[in-house]
Design a protein around this motif. Structure first.
Motif, mmCIF file in Angstrom:
data_model
loop_
_atom_site.group_PDB
_atom_site.id
_atom_site.type_symbol
_atom_site.label_atom_id
_atom_site.label_comp_id
_atom_site.label_asym_id
_atom_site.label_seq_id
_atom_site.Cartn_x
_atom_site.Cartn_y
_atom_site.Cartn_z
ATOM 1 N N VAL A 11 42.577 12.723 1.412
ATOM 2 C CA VAL A 11 41.788 13.647 2.226
ATOM 3 C C VAL A 11 41.000 14.554 1.290
ATOM 4 O O VAL A 11 41.423 14.830 0.165
ATOM 5 N N ARG A 12 39.851 14.992 1.766
ATOM 6 C CA ARG A 12 39.060 15.986 1.038
ATOM 7 C C ARG A 12 39.454 17.339 1.620
ATOM 8 O O ARG A 12 39.450 17.536 2.827
ATOM 9 N N LEU A 13 39.811 18.273 0.743
ATOM 10 C CA LEU A 13 40.318 19.576 1.160
ATOM 11 C C LEU A 13 39.572 20.661 0.401
ATOM 12 O O LEU A 13 39.443 20.587 -0.824
ATOM 13 N N ARG A 52 46.823 17.476 6.429
ATOM 14 C CA ARG A 52 46.121 16.573 7.348
ATOM 15 C C ARG A 52 45.210 17.360 8.292
ATOM 16 O O ARG A 52 44.097 16.923 8.610
ATOM 17 N N GLU A 53 45.705 18.507 8.759
ATOM 18 C CA GLU A 53 44.943 19.339 9.690
ATOM 19 C C GLU A 53 43.695 19.934 9.037
ATOM 20 O O GLU A 53 42.613 19.933 9.618
ATOM 21 N N GLY A 55 42.302 19.004 6.065
ATOM 22 C CA GLY A 55 41.510 18.067 5.274
ATOM 23 C C GLY A 55 40.721 17.096 6.129
ATOM 24 O O GLY A 55 40.964 16.952 7.328
ATOM 25 N N THR A 56 39.780 16.448 5.485
ATOM 26 C CA THR A 56 38.980 15.401 6.111
ATOM 27 C C THR A 56 39.371 14.080 5.474
ATOM 28 O O THR A 56 39.214 13.907 4.252
ATOM 29 N N PRO A 57 39.897 13.149 6.281
ATOM 30 C CA PRO A 57 40.331 11.871 5.707
ATOM 31 C C PRO A 57 39.165 11.123 5.059
ATOM 32 O O PRO A 57 38.051 11.101 5.589
#
Length: 92
Positions: A11-13, A52-53, A55-57
């Motif tokens: 994920v991009r965070l 997960r919440e 970040g962008t997968p």
């Protein structure tokens, strides 16, 4: 920042979320040091859920260098203990 959750993907965070994640990381570190299995399990899942919440997968076929690698949701306390750095999984 690219974060990999072992066994799941990346994920991009945004770096701005690290402070929020560090609170959970600190809690996880303490529970791991104490050997608090139920607390460890609860906090590990909360940390991964938050990543997960926030970040962008990334697409499954994307393979970018991960700046942070987190254990899988089913990791054992002992496995996570081996991954811990001086003050937790997340730098800072």
């Amino acid at each position: 920042m690219i974060v990999r959750i072992m066994g799941e993907g990346q994920v991009r965070l945004a770096d701005s979320h690290l402070a929020e994640l560090n609170d959970l990381d600190d809690e996880l570190f303490t529970e791991t040091e104490r050997g608090d299995g139920p607390g460890f399990r609860r906090t590990l899942h909360a940390l991964l859920d938050k990543v997960r919440e926030l970040g962008t997968p990334l697409p499954d076929d994307s393979l970018e260098p991960s700046e942070l690698i987190l254990p899988s949701p089913d990791a054992t306390l002992e496995e996570v203990r081996e991954l811990l750095r001086g003050d937790g999984l997340i730098p800072g």
